[in-house]
Motif scaffolding. Sequence first.
Motif, PDB file in Angstrom:
ATOM      1  N   TRP A 227      14.028   4.520  -1.394  1.00 24.06           N
ATOM      2  CA  TRP A 227      12.619   4.882  -1.409  1.00 24.06           C
ATOM      3  C   TRP A 227      11.700   3.693  -1.628  1.00 24.06           C
ATOM      4  O   TRP A 227      10.593   3.651  -1.094  1.00 24.06           O
ATOM      5  N   VAL A 228      12.142   2.770  -2.478  1.00 22.76           N
ATOM      6  CA  VAL A 228      11.246   1.699  -2.951  1.00 22.76           C
ATOM      7  C   VAL A 228      11.014   0.669  -1.849  1.00 22.76           C
ATOM      8  O   VAL A 228      11.979   0.093  -1.322  1.00 22.76           O
ATOM      9  N   PRO A 229       9.763   0.396  -1.493  1.00 21.19           N
ATOM     10  CA  PRO A 229       9.496  -0.637  -0.484  1.00 21.19           C
ATOM     11  C   PRO A 229       9.897  -2.015  -0.997  1.00 21.19           C
ATOM     12  O   PRO A 229       9.865  -2.282  -2.207  1.00 21.19           O
ATOM     13  N   LEU A 230      10.261  -2.896  -0.096  1.00 21.59           N
ATOM     14  CA  LEU A 230      10.672  -4.242  -0.484  1.00 21.59           C
ATOM     15  C   LEU A 230       9.559  -4.995  -1.198  1.00 21.59           C
ATOM     16  O   LEU A 230       9.820  -5.801  -2.101  1.00 21.59           O
ATOM     17  N   ASN A 231       8.305  -4.727  -0.818  1.00 20.77           N
ATOM     18  CA  ASN A 231       7.214  -5.451  -1.468  1.00 20.77           C
ATOM     19  C   ASN A 231       7.080  -5.054  -2.942  1.00 20.77           C
ATOM     20  O   ASN A 231       6.605  -5.835  -3.765  1.00 20.77           O
ATOM     21  N   ASP A 330       3.188   8.084  -4.277  1.00 26.73           N
ATOM     22  CA  ASP A 330       2.488   8.179  -2.995  1.00 26.73           C
ATOM     23  C   ASP A 330       2.878   7.033  -2.069  1.00 26.73           C
ATOM     24  O   ASP A 330       3.074   7.238  -0.856  1.00 26.73           O
ATOM     25  N   GLN A 331       3.008   5.837  -2.650  1.00 26.47           N
ATOM     26  CA  GLN A 331       3.370   4.676  -1.835  1.00 26.47           C
ATOM     27  C   GLN A 331       4.780   4.810  -1.279  1.00 26.47           C
ATOM     28  O   GLN A 331       5.029   4.512  -0.106  1.00 26.47           O
ATOM     29  N   MET A 332       5.705   5.275  -2.118  1.00 23.61           N
ATOM     30  CA  MET A 332       7.088   5.417  -1.670  1.00 23.61           C
ATOM     31  C   MET A 332       7.209   6.454  -0.562  1.00 23.61           C
ATOM     32  O   MET A 332       7.856   6.211   0.459  1.00 23.61           O
ATOM     33  N   TRP A 333       6.589   7.631  -0.771  1.00 24.41           N
ATOM     34  CA  TRP A 333       6.709   8.690   0.232  1.00 24.41           C
ATOM     35  C   TRP A 333       6.067   8.256   1.553  1.00 24.41           C
ATOM     36  O   TRP A 333       6.577   8.557   2.635  1.00 24.41           O
ATOM     37  N   GLY A 334       4.972   7.526   1.459  1.00 23.56           N
ATOM     38  CA  GLY A 334       4.303   7.077   2.662  1.00 23.56           C
ATOM     39  C   GLY A 334       5.061   6.008   3.418  1.00 23.56           C
ATOM     40  O   GLY A 334       4.910   5.871   4.641  1.00 23.56           O
ATOM     41  N   SER A 335       5.883   5.234   2.710  1.00 26.73           N
ATOM     42  CA  SER A 335       6.611   4.139   3.364  1.00 26.73           C
ATOM     43  C   SER A 335       8.002   4.547   3.853  1.00 26.73           C
ATOM     44  O   SER A 335       8.663   3.782   4.561  1.00 26.73           O
ATOM     45  N   MET A 336       8.474   5.733   3.485  1.00 30.91           N
ATOM     46  CA  MET A 336       9.811   6.179   3.893  1.00 30.91           C
ATOM     47  C   MET A 336       9.845   6.504   5.387  1.00 30.91           C
ATOM     48  O   MET A 336       8.870   6.962   5.966  1.00 30.91           O
ATOM     49  N   SER A 337      11.010   6.296   5.951  1.00 33.72           N
ATOM     50  CA  SER A 337      11.215   6.714   7.335  1.00 33.72           C
ATOM     51  C   SER A 337      11.384   8.231   7.378  1.00 33.72           C
ATOM     52  O   SER A 337      11.709   8.874   6.365  1.00 33.72           O
TER      53      SER A 337
END
Length: 434
Positions: A227-231, A330-337
Amino acid sequence: MAPRPARYPQQDSSAGRYIYCITDFLHQLTEGRAGEFYEMLSARYAHQYKTTYKHQQPTGVVFTLSCRTRMIWTYDKTEEVVFWGCVSVLLAALLHVLGLCSWWTVFPTTWLLSGGASLILSSLTVSSSGKAVLVTGCDTGFGNSFALILDRLGFRVFAGCLHAGGEGANHLRREGSSRLHVLQMDVTNQEQLDKAAQEVKHLLPEGEVLWSLVNNAGLSAFGEVEWVPLNTYRKVAEVNVFGVISVTKTFLPLLRRARGRVVNMSSVAGTIGRGVMSPYNLTKFAIEGFSDCLRQEMMAWGVSVILVEPSNFSAATNINAQQWISEQGDQMWGSMSEEVRADYGKDYFDTLVKFAKTQANSGEKDMTSVLHAMTEAVTKRYPRVRYHAFDCYYFFKQKAVIHLPEWLSDLLYITRPPLRQLSQQKTTAQTKLD
């Protein structure tokens, strides 16, 4: 118990005072007055500070701090005494087998001397006169409180704040003495670090040295690895790892000249991995390794490198604020495939975010044990390499995770509710997918 000024002169060497202590302890023990001796020892060597004040964090957490450096019993001291007890058992058994001494004579005597010596040496303190301490991350939490404690103990304090004009920095200016200096310090900005180093050199009076650096600034994040974006990983590591390295490299020349010490704030999360906390866990594991390497390198320079490992103090420090958790969610859900979203499901994701919010107010609310460990790390003449600031639960959990087989420690600590429920939801989702 009457004082003995003639036998315990203030100017005695450490070795001389140590010999006097051991001799007098044995004398008092034979008279059944070991308790009175301990009181005398505390009064003589602990340099108790009676100043007690109510401190209110910028986060709203109120607690009472007692500014003193007397010896407080901790799990670290228990481990040390037990260790010397085990050594004494082995030595007594060996001498008994060889027919040299009675086991019942050697064991209590050896344990008394070795355990007593370790406690006495660990209680000796350094003078704050002519010494300065730099603490990072003083906007809130441990750093804000610790800067004021050091100020009241007589140290010159350089409090590094991310926002030098913020509420936390202004709080330090109001509560601190003229010895407390607030510095603008973003640990990820080398230009600010260089400027802070110049300010420290300029503000240090003639004859004073930078005695200690306390790397306290930190950032937390949560989420499963997928879930966690690399940034987010990079952002947390930039503060918790590379920020620590940058600050240390910037101020290490001053610390080497003073033969001082580096205190790095780690965590029990640096020794115990925990699911959904990988961004934070990996940085604390990195700090453990970095500190061990630096400690070995600095031995030749007489510089001590110390780790403080608190347990869960989220409620006290507000490091995992619910708003911050919501933003991360919100950031994690938005960045998931779309694939990852479908595999885990929104229900499971929302359940874990809700669980993370409940954990935001969990843990210890009183920071005293951590502040005491930080104080010992800076003020003790013979500091430990690691200070563990946690309760009985984390004490045994750390030992279990490190020393027991993984399947057993996982069974004990990983499958407890509500994580068991989350695991079942994930298994159900996988079954539907198959």
